[in-house]
Design a protein around this motif. Structure first.
Motif, PDB file in Angstrom:
ATOM      1  N   SER A  88       0.809  -1.224   0.000  1.00 45.80           N
ATOM      2  CA  SER A  88       0.000   0.000   0.000  1.00 45.80           C
ATOM      3  C   SER A  88       0.839   1.269   0.000  1.00 45.80           C
ATOM      4  O   SER A  88       0.432   2.284  -0.558  1.00 45.80           O
ATOM      5  N   GLU A 129      -0.467   3.788  -2.685  1.00 40.32           N
ATOM      6  CA  GLU A 129      -1.113   4.963  -2.093  1.00 40.32           C
ATOM      7  C   GLU A 129      -0.232   6.215  -2.161  1.00 40.32           C
ATOM      8  O   GLU A 129      -0.547   7.213  -1.528  1.00 40.32           O
ATOM      9  N   SER A 150      -7.402   2.174  -2.615  1.00 42.81           N
ATOM     10  CA  SER A 150      -7.858   2.120  -1.223  1.00 42.81           C
ATOM     11  C   SER A 150      -8.574   3.400  -0.839  1.00 42.81           C
ATOM     12  O   SER A 150      -8.436   4.438  -1.492  1.00 42.81           O
ATOM     13  N   ALA A 197      -8.528   5.261   2.834  1.00 44.92           N
ATOM     14  CA  ALA A 197      -7.883   5.181   4.145  1.00 44.92           C
ATOM     15  C   ALA A 197      -8.354   6.327   5.027  1.00 44.92           C
ATOM     16  O   ALA A 197      -8.549   7.456   4.559  1.00 44.92           O
ATOM     17  N   LYS A 204      -4.104   4.683  11.388  1.00 46.23           N
ATOM     18  CA  LYS A 204      -4.575   4.507  10.016  1.00 46.23           C
ATOM     19  C   LYS A 204      -5.426   3.252   9.955  1.00 46.23           C
ATOM     20  O   LYS A 204      -5.138   2.250  10.611  1.00 46.23           O
ATOM     21  N   SER A 254      -7.730   1.156   6.697  1.00 47.12           N
ATOM     22  CA  SER A 254      -7.923   1.257   5.258  1.00 47.12           C
ATOM     23  C   SER A 254      -8.844   0.167   4.741  1.00 47.12           C
ATOM     24  O   SER A 254      -8.848  -0.957   5.234  1.00 47.12           O
ATOM     25  N   ASP A 314      -9.484  -1.791   1.209  1.00 49.54           N
ATOM     26  CA  ASP A 314      -8.741  -2.062  -0.020  1.00 49.54           C
ATOM     27  C   ASP A 314      -9.685  -2.471  -1.147  1.00 49.54           C
ATOM     28  O   ASP A 314     -10.615  -3.262  -0.935  1.00 49.54           O
ATOM     29  N   ARG A 326     -12.658  -4.072   4.128  1.00 47.46           N
ATOM     30  CA  ARG A 326     -11.752  -4.129   5.297  1.00 47.46           C
ATOM     31  C   ARG A 326     -12.231  -5.232   6.216  1.00 47.46           C
ATOM     32  O   ARG A 326     -13.418  -5.333   6.514  1.00 47.46           O
TER      33      ARG A 326
END
Length: 567
Positions: A410, A414, A467, A469, A514, A516, A518, A536
């Protein structure tokens, strides 16, 4: 790289206070309305006017997004209103766009939710959020991060039970997302390129490893016709029937391909080198400028940008173009060369040299010299053939990515970059990614918006197609640095990825800072919209607090629907 970290957001009122949150929501909706009334986004003003009524309701009913005292995702959630005798079916009209077939509906399609719950092995009760986004195309440069003056979650987190049915709701105003006027995948012209790939029939046909969908994206107009690119596919140990089957599968989706049988007696490194004279001796070569060797898991997400980049190079002179591994260990081990999974691009004059010297370049002695300790390497064999028979050296194109990464990718996907190639995304020790799904949104908003990042006022970041997040403690770090969620292999010295990635910021995994969702699938709908399903799992080991407790006890789905731009 190297810019100052973003300052923490300034808040004059705590967003935990429901009245303050409602006021901000109301102001945000009317500010958004003002912006859109001045824009050329047709029909959005009607949506805004209908959605603005939710601001009044917010004063009495809205509660802030919950986070616990440690900054976690929290468990304060809301259950939608059920359909029962006390609450008969409530029909909420879809929000439509004047003079278009596009509409926004925020009902609870329990059959679809049930399907996703089974497919992704979710709990029977899980969080579900549906959000619409409307891209607004402008003649601007692509940004790594774009701030939106809207909240991603305009109200509470909703929890559904797949055994129940719920009332439909009024959709909030869509996120209005500025993007560049980048070209669409269907307009790509790959007629200057011919690609050579060597693989096995089993790998070609296995649903877990088959490259047909990915090749359809960058070798066709996605409507059943070739985009001009030519594919030469070499299949190891394939029968005549299997060669014909592979040919039919590829031509049925519009790929211009010729399929050949590889010599099973050749070492793998030699089979790789053999791709070059195979491409050069093909009758279509006279119409090509670049002959490309790559792997069956090489993916080109922005072919318009790739073709435009290669217009800068002189195809009439010998050229050898590619990129290094991101891992300095691999360069020390294998040498300074183009790593083939990212794509190796040879001009026709360069391929002519390799073809003329092919027999000497594949001798037993040269094969032994190509053994770096990990067996003979095709990349080394090709480099040696070029370097020992010409004055040409590698021209590095850093936007090609070998992606010699282990672990969670990620931090790469990201990062907001615009890669020209991706590799190693099918697992097997490397990372797992789904680029064919990531790039479906490009058909709607252009190639630039794939993996482009959008930051909302409530500290969500959409890495478009990869994603969504949330950062419960705020975004107080440098978004222009890669997050070090991944490791190098087999030996991670802590710095061996720095020369390509630059020093990476610390990972936020398992910190509670965090969480996230996906992307697992994306669908291009009949009306031209694109639905993205981000998932998630509550027991994902990444989303834990520092004490090891989970940030959420519930699984979650975010459905993000992109409406076709009206500009």
């Amino acid at each position: 790289m190297g810019s100052s970290p973003l300052p923490p957001p300034h808040r004059c009122l705590s967003m935990r206070h429901p009245f303050a949150k409602a006021i901000v929501l109301a102001i945000g909706i009317f500010m958004l309305g003002g912006l859109l009334l001045r824009s050329d986004t047709v029909g959005v003003r009607a949506v805004i006017l209908k959605s603005a009524t939710t601001a009044k309701e917010a004063l009495s009913s809205q509660r802030p997004l919950s986070t616990d005292d440690h900054g976690g995702w929290g468990e304060e959630v809301v259950t939608p209103v059920e359909q029962d005798s006390s609450h008969p079916v409530n029909v909420v009209p879809a929000l439509t766009f004047p003079n278009s077939s596009y509409s926004m509906t925020c009902d609870y399609d329990m059959e679809r939710l049930k399907m996703w719950q089974e497919k992704y092995k979710l709990q029977e009760r899980f969080e579900y959020t549906k959000r619409y986004a409307l891209p607004s195309r402008h003649a601007t440069d692509r940004k790594s991060i774009t701030k939106l003056h809207q909240r991603f979650l305009p109200d509470e987190v909703k929890v559904v039970d797949i055994n129940k049915k719920y009332q439909a709701e009024t959709c909030p105003a869509p996120l209005v997302v500025p993007v560049t006027q980048s070209p669409f995948p269907a307009t790509a012209n790959a007629s200057d390129f011919m690609f050579g790939v060597s693989t096995t029939y089993k790998r070609f046909t296995d649903p877990r490893t088959s490259p047909v969908n990915e090749w359809t994206y960058w070798l066709t107009d996605s409507k059943g016709s070739s985009n001009g690119g030519k594919l030469i596919l070499m299949l190891l140990d394939a029968s005549e029937d299997e060669l014909e089957d592979a040919y039919d599968r590829l031509t049925d989706v519009g790929i211009d391909v010729d399929v050949y049988q590889s010599d099973p007696d050749m070492k793998m490194a030699v089979r790789y080198l053999t791709l070059v004279p195979t491409l050069y001796n093909h009758p279509d070569r006279k119409n090509k400028k670049w002959l490309v060797t790559c792997d069956d898991d090489t993916f080109f997400p922005s072919f318009n940008a790739l073709a435009e980049k290669f217009e800068e190079y002189d195809h009439e002179r010998p050229m050898y173009i590619g990129t290094f591994s991101e891992d300095a260990n691999n360069i020390a081990r294998h040498g300074s060369q183009a790593f083939g999974g990212a794509g190796v691009f040879l001009s026709v004059p360069m391929a002519e040299v390799v073809t003329e010297k092919y027999d000497s370049c594949r001798s037993d002695q040269k094969v032994r010299e190509s053994n770096s300790g990990w067996g003979p390497q095709g990349d080394i064999l090709l480099r040696k053939c070029i370097y020992e028979n010409s004055e040409t050296k590698l021209t590095t194109l850093w936007d090609l990515w070998q992606l010699d990464l282990y672990g969670d990718p990620s931090g790469f996907y990201e990062s907001g970059i615009k890669p020209l190639s991706l590799h190693h995304y099918r697992g097997g020790g490397w990372h797992i990614a789904h680029p064919w799904h990531y790039t479906k949104v490009a058909h709607l908003c252009g190639e630039d918006c794939t993996m482009q990042r959008f930051q909302t006022e409530d500290d969500f970041i959409i890495a478009n197609g990869f994603s969504v997040a949330f950062y419960p403690s705020g975004i107080d770090f440098d978004l222009h640095q890669f997050e070090r969620t991944f490791t190098s292999a087999p030996e991670d010295k802590g710095w061996n990825l720095d020369f390509k990635f630059g020093p990476q910021r610390p990972s936020l995994l398992r910190t509670g800072r965090k969480i996230s969702w996906d992307l697992q699938e994306a669908t291009i709908n009949a009306d031209g919209s694109v639905s993205q399903v981000y998932v998630r799992k509550h027991d994902d080991p990444r989303w834990k607090m520092t004490n090891g407790s989970p940030m959420s006890k519930l699984d979650g789905i975010i459905e993000l629907v992109w409406l076709p731009s009206s500009t």
